[in-house]
Write a protein that holds these residues in place. Sequence first.
Motif, PDB file in Angstrom:
ATOM      1  N   VAL A  74      -7.140  -2.990  -2.289  1.00 19.05           N
ATOM      2  CA  VAL A  74      -7.475  -1.865  -1.419  1.00 19.05           C
ATOM      3  C   VAL A  74      -6.191  -1.471  -0.705  1.00 19.05           C
ATOM      4  O   VAL A  74      -5.509  -2.326  -0.131  1.00 19.05           O
ATOM      5  N   LEU A  75      -5.867  -0.181  -0.764  1.00 20.52           N
ATOM      6  CA  LEU A  75      -4.711   0.347  -0.041  1.00 20.52           C
ATOM      7  C   LEU A  75      -5.205   1.247   1.074  1.00 20.52           C
ATOM      8  O   LEU A  75      -6.002   2.153   0.833  1.00 20.52           O
ATOM      9  N   VAL A  76      -4.748   0.974   2.287  1.00 19.97           N
ATOM     10  CA  VAL A  76      -5.127   1.766   3.458  1.00 19.97           C
ATOM     11  C   VAL A  76      -3.894   2.564   3.872  1.00 19.97           C
ATOM     12  O   VAL A  76      -2.907   1.994   4.341  1.00 19.97           O
ATOM     13  N   VAL A  77      -3.977   3.880   3.696  1.00 17.73           N
ATOM     14  CA  VAL A  77      -2.847   4.752   3.968  1.00 17.73           C
ATOM     15  C   VAL A  77      -2.726   5.071   5.455  1.00 17.73           C
ATOM     16  O   VAL A  77      -1.658   5.381   5.945  1.00 17.73           O
ATOM     17  N   ASP A  78      -3.833   4.959   6.192  1.00 16.22           N
ATOM     18  CA  ASP A  78      -3.852   5.281   7.625  1.00 16.22           C
ATOM     19  C   ASP A  78      -4.506   4.129   8.376  1.00 16.22           C
ATOM     20  O   ASP A  78      -5.709   3.892   8.247  1.00 16.22           O
ATOM     21  N   ASP A  79      -3.731   3.406   9.171  1.00 10.46           N
ATOM     22  CA  ASP A  79      -4.268   2.210   9.833  1.00 10.46           C
ATOM     23  C   ASP A  79      -5.292   2.504  10.925  1.00 10.46           C
ATOM     24  O   ASP A  79      -5.950   1.592  11.412  1.00 10.46           O
ATOM     25  N   THR A  80      -5.491   3.769  11.299  1.00 11.97           N
ATOM     26  CA  THR A  80      -6.559   4.079  12.256  1.00 11.97           C
ATOM     27  C   THR A  80      -7.931   3.890  11.606  1.00 11.97           C
ATOM     28  O   THR A  80      -8.939   3.866  12.309  1.00 11.97           O
ATOM     29  N   LEU A  81      -7.969   3.713  10.302  1.00 10.01           N
ATOM     30  CA  LEU A  81      -9.227   3.474   9.589  1.00 10.01           C
ATOM     31  C   LEU A  81      -9.601   1.991   9.527  1.00 10.01           C
ATOM     32  O   LEU A  81     -10.679   1.639   9.049  1.00 10.01           O
ATOM     33  N   LEU A  82      -8.740   1.104  10.013  1.00  8.45           N
ATOM     34  CA  LEU A  82      -8.957  -0.340   9.863  1.00  8.45           C
ATOM     35  C   LEU A  82     -10.245  -0.852  10.493  1.00  8.45           C
ATOM     36  O   LEU A  82     -10.803  -1.833  10.018  1.00  8.45           O
ATOM     37  N   GLY A  83     -10.740  -0.240  11.539  1.00  7.79           N
ATOM     38  CA  GLY A  83     -11.969  -0.693  12.179  1.00  7.79           C
ATOM     39  C   GLY A  83     -13.225  -0.371  11.383  1.00  7.79           C
ATOM     40  O   GLY A  83     -14.302  -0.879  11.686  1.00  7.79           O
ATOM     41  N   ASN A  84     -13.091   0.446  10.344  1.00  6.94           N
ATOM     42  CA  ASN A  84     -14.226   0.825   9.508  1.00  6.94           C
ATOM     43  C   ASN A  84     -14.542  -0.310   8.533  1.00  6.94           C
ATOM     44  O   ASN A  84     -13.702  -0.680   7.721  1.00  6.94           O
ATOM     45  N   PRO A  85     -15.769  -0.872   8.575  1.00 11.63           N
ATOM     46  CA  PRO A  85     -16.095  -1.987   7.678  1.00 11.63           C
ATOM     47  C   PRO A  85     -16.054  -1.615   6.196  1.00 11.63           C
ATOM     48  O   PRO A  85     -15.932  -2.492   5.339  1.00 11.63           O
ATOM     49  N   GLU A  86     -16.109  -0.332   5.878  1.00 15.14           N
ATOM     50  CA  GLU A  86     -16.018   0.109   4.480  1.00 15.14           C
ATOM     51  C   GLU A  86     -14.696  -0.284   3.836  1.00 15.14           C
ATOM     52  O   GLU A  86     -14.607  -0.427   2.626  1.00 15.14           O
TER      53      GLU A  86
END
Length: 191
Positions: A74-86
């Motif tokens: 899984v690659l997360v391009v925007d770390d503001t999404l980290l709190g999303n359990p998805e």
Amino acid sequence: MPEKYFEVRWHGRAGQGAKSASQFLAEAVVEAGKFATSFPEYGAERAGAPMKAFNRIAEVPIRLRNNVQHPDVVLVVDDTLLGNPEITDGLKEEKILVVNTVKTPEEVKKITGFNGKIATIEATNIALEEIGRGIPNTVMIGALVKLTDIVPLDVVKTKINHAFAKKFSKEIVDANMRAVDRGHQEVKING
């Protein structure tokens, strides 16, 4: 015997380049002689809205057309999404979570609760330094290649040169080459 695919899920925001990175990765994999698919999933179609993109990579033709449920990476391009359990949904602990962030892998673990392998890369900062724009997708591809060897780095660089030279100046092509190299060199992993 069921076919085994290497599956990638990208999480980002519309306009950050996750869809383009997914497409670019698929094209590079095909150039390397494998089979690949790339497809996005959008919610509200507006700049900044959370979105996902997916890749499937295999040695055989790919017949599966649904979203990636159990990714290898899984690659997360925007770390503001980290709190999303998805973000970590379906990601097993022996797989890899790669995050564009200035945070350490340990800090990402605290936010996500993911106990597996966590890699971090300051992709946006690298993109700003090298390209002059905060579009981190080539940096993220460099990190992905380092962590997985799913496609050789020289194939990715050849693809960048070929695809970007048609649209951009030599300076921009060279900047993206440096960005992918730095992603490959500077990614950090916790285990």
